[in-house]
Write a protein that holds these residues in place. Structure first.
Motif, PDB file in Angstrom:
ATOM      1  N   THR A  53     -13.385   8.994 -11.731  1.00  0.00           N
ATOM      2  CA  THR A  53     -11.986   8.585 -11.719  1.00  0.00           C
ATOM      3  C   THR A  53     -11.587   8.567 -10.361  1.00  0.00           C
ATOM      4  O   THR A  53     -12.242   9.831  -9.125  1.00  0.00           O
ATOM      5  N   MET A  54     -10.881   7.857  -9.467  1.00  0.00           N
ATOM      6  CA  MET A  54     -10.258   7.553  -8.923  1.00  0.00           C
ATOM      7  C   MET A  54      -8.641   8.245  -8.755  1.00  0.00           C
ATOM      8  O   MET A  54      -8.148   7.999  -9.747  1.00  0.00           O
ATOM      9  N   THR A  55      -9.364   9.398  -8.083  1.00  0.00           N
ATOM     10  CA  THR A  55      -7.812  10.082  -7.533  1.00  0.00           C
ATOM     11  C   THR A  55      -6.814   9.938  -6.211  1.00  0.00           C
ATOM     12  O   THR A  55      -5.801  10.134  -6.174  1.00  0.00           O
ATOM     13  N   ASP A  56      -7.283   9.192  -5.167  1.00  0.00           N
ATOM     14  CA  ASP A  56      -6.663   8.520  -4.005  1.00  0.00           C
ATOM     15  C   ASP A  56      -6.636   7.300  -3.340  1.00  0.00           C
ATOM     16  O   ASP A  56      -8.384   7.162  -3.743  1.00  0.00           O
ATOM     17  N   ILE A  57      -5.935   6.200  -3.685  1.00  0.00           N
ATOM     18  CA  ILE A  57      -6.529   4.741  -3.637  1.00  0.00           C
ATOM     19  C   ILE A  57      -4.695   4.728  -2.354  1.00  0.00           C
ATOM     20  O   ILE A  57      -4.288   4.209  -3.183  1.00  0.00           O
ATOM     21  N   ARG A  58      -5.182   5.608  -1.391  1.00  0.00           N
ATOM     22  CA  ARG A  58      -4.161   5.094  -0.585  1.00  0.00           C
ATOM     23  C   ARG A  58      -4.309   5.139   1.103  1.00  0.00           C
ATOM     24  O   ARG A  58      -5.639   4.427   1.791  1.00  0.00           O
ATOM     25  N   HIS A  59      -3.048   4.135   1.558  1.00  0.00           N
ATOM     26  CA  HIS A  59      -3.992   3.715   2.987  1.00  0.00           C
ATOM     27  C   HIS A  59      -2.803   4.994   3.694  1.00  0.00           C
ATOM     28  O   HIS A  59      -1.705   5.377   3.658  1.00  0.00           O
ATOM     29  N   ILE A  60      -3.247   4.502   4.995  1.00  0.00           N
ATOM     30  CA  ILE A  60      -2.449   4.911   6.271  1.00  0.00           C
ATOM     31  C   ILE A  60      -1.722   5.199   6.573  1.00  0.00           C
ATOM     32  O   ILE A  60      -0.554   4.030   6.094  1.00  0.00           O
ATOM     33  N   ASN A  61      -0.676   6.493   6.376  1.00  0.00           N
ATOM     34  CA  ASN A  61       0.816   6.388   6.754  1.00  0.00           C
ATOM     35  C   ASN A  61       1.629   5.188   7.785  1.00  0.00           C
ATOM     36  O   ASN A  61       1.244   5.385   8.873  1.00  0.00           O
ATOM     37  N   GLY A  62       2.332   3.884   7.311  1.00  0.00           N
ATOM     38  CA  GLY A  62       2.783   3.250   8.201  1.00  0.00           C
ATOM     39  C   GLY A  62       2.511   1.848   8.448  1.00  0.00           C
ATOM     40  O   GLY A  62       2.621   0.942   8.377  1.00  0.00           O
ATOM     41  N   PHE A  63       1.058   1.895   7.204  1.00  0.00           N
ATOM     42  CA  PHE A  63       0.562   0.987   6.980  1.00  0.00           C
ATOM     43  C   PHE A  63       0.439   0.478   5.658  1.00  0.00           C
ATOM     44  O   PHE A  63      -0.035   1.155   4.431  1.00  0.00           O
ATOM     45  N   ASN A  64       0.633  -0.498   5.234  1.00  0.00           N
ATOM     46  CA  ASN A  64       0.177  -1.806   4.380  1.00  0.00           C
ATOM     47  C   ASN A  64      -0.193  -2.539   3.942  1.00  0.00           C
ATOM     48  O   ASN A  64       1.135  -3.862   4.008  1.00  0.00           O
ATOM     49  N   ASP A  65      -1.597  -2.781   4.237  1.00  0.00           N
ATOM     50  CA  ASP A  65      -1.777  -4.204   3.785  1.00  0.00           C
ATOM     51  C   ASP A  65      -2.167  -4.102   2.061  1.00  0.00           C
ATOM     52  O   ASP A  65      -3.427  -3.049   2.417  1.00  0.00           O
ATOM     53  N   PHE A  66      -2.027  -4.557   0.697  1.00  0.00           N
ATOM     54  CA  PHE A  66      -2.507  -5.313   0.180  1.00  0.00           C
ATOM     55  C   PHE A  66      -4.243  -5.092  -0.522  1.00  0.00           C
ATOM     56  O   PHE A  66      -4.528  -4.869  -1.192  1.00  0.00           O
ATOM     57  N   GLU A  67      -4.141  -6.681   0.780  1.00  0.00           N
ATOM     58  CA  GLU A  67      -5.640  -6.579   0.515  1.00  0.00           C
ATOM     59  C   GLU A  67      -6.714  -5.624   1.420  1.00  0.00           C
ATOM     60  O   GLU A  67      -7.576  -5.588   0.228  1.00  0.00           O
ATOM     61  N   ALA A  68      -5.928  -4.847   1.966  1.00  0.00           N
ATOM     62  CA  ALA A  68      -7.245  -4.188   1.957  1.00  0.00           C
ATOM     63  C   ALA A  68      -7.638  -2.884   1.358  1.00  0.00           C
ATOM     64  O   ALA A  68      -8.905  -2.798   1.558  1.00  0.00           O
ATOM     65  N   MET A  69      -6.316  -2.545   0.813  1.00  0.00           N
ATOM     66  CA  MET A  69      -6.104  -1.517  -0.406  1.00  0.00           C
ATOM     67  C   MET A  69      -7.150  -2.467  -1.412  1.00  0.00           C
ATOM     68  O   MET A  69      -7.806  -1.314  -2.572  1.00  0.00           O
ATOM     69  N   PHE A  70      -7.421  -2.868  -1.835  1.00  0.00           N
ATOM     70  CA  PHE A  70      -7.574  -3.712  -2.829  1.00  0.00           C
ATOM     71  C   PHE A  70      -9.161  -4.206  -2.488  1.00  0.00           C
ATOM     72  O   PHE A  70      -9.843  -3.154  -3.538  1.00  0.00           O
ATOM     73  N   ILE A  71      -9.603  -4.234  -1.475  1.00  0.00           N
ATOM     74  CA  ILE A  71     -11.776  -4.258  -0.886  1.00  0.00           C
ATOM     75  C   ILE A  71     -11.349  -3.283  -0.885  1.00  0.00           C
ATOM     76  O   ILE A  71     -12.884  -2.805  -1.817  1.00  0.00           O
ATOM     77  N   ILE A  72     -11.803  -2.339  -0.654  1.00  0.00           N
ATOM     78  CA  ILE A  72     -11.765  -0.615  -0.900  1.00  0.00           C
ATOM     79  C   ILE A  72     -11.832  -0.351  -2.074  1.00  0.00           C
ATOM     80  O   ILE A  72     -12.417   0.353  -2.365  1.00  0.00           O
TER      81      ILE A  72
END
Length: 129
Positions: A53-72
Motif C-alpha cells: 500500500t503506497m501511502t505517500d507519493i509526495r514532492h517537497i514543498n515548492g517543487f513539482n516535477d511530474f516526471e521525477a515523481m513518476f520515476i520514484i
C-alpha cells in the motif's frame, strides 16, 4: 540527474517525509528522489498480507516535477514487485490523482486504486492494454 534510492535510516525517512507533508510510520518502507544533490520527492509504502500500500507519493514543498515523481513511484513499485508483492494499492489522497493514474493504478471503488504488478516490469505489462 535524477537519483532514486531507498531510505535505510528511519530518522532520515521521518525528516524527508516531513519535508513533503507525509506522516511518518516507522513500519513503512520509503524511497527518496534527488535531482543532483537536491531532495525532491518521497514515496512511502507498507507491505502486508501479500499487498503493498503506497501511502505517500509526495514532492517537497515548492517543487513539482511530474516526471521525477513518476520515476520514484515506478521505481518503488518495481522494488515491491521484486520483493514478491504483486498487488499494489493506494488511496486518492496518497498523491496527485493524475500521477496515480499515470503510474498505472486503476480505481476499484471508494477512492481506492489498485494495480497488478505481475509482469509489469518485464516488458509484458499486464496493465498496458
Amino acid at each position: 540527474m535524477l537519483i532514486v534510492k531507498p531510505i535505510l535510516d528511519k530518522k532520515v525517512q521521518e525528516e524527508l517525509g516531513n519535508l513533503c507533508g507525509a506522516e511518518f510510520n516507522p513500519d513503512y518502507l520509503a524511497f527518496s528522489a534527488y535531482d543532483d544533490d537536491n531532495f525532491v520527492g518521497f514515496c512511502q509504502f507498507s507491505v502486508d498480507g501479500g499487498v503493498a500500500t503506497m501511502t505517500d507519493i509526495r514532492h517537497i514543498n515548492g517543487f513539482n516535477d511530474f516526471e521525477a515523481m513518476f520515476i520514484i513511484s515506478r521505481g518503488s513499485l518495481n522494488y515491491i514487485d521484486l520483493c514478491g508483492f504483486h498487488v499494489a494499492r493506494c488511496t486518492a489522497d496518497a498523491g496527485d490523482l493524475t500521477l496515480i493514474r499515470a503510474i498505472g493504478f486503476k480505481e476499484i471503488g471508494d477512492g481506492i486504486f489498485e494495480m497488478n504488478l505481475t509482469e509489469e516490469f518485464t516488458g509484458k505489462c499486464s496493465n498496458c492494454n
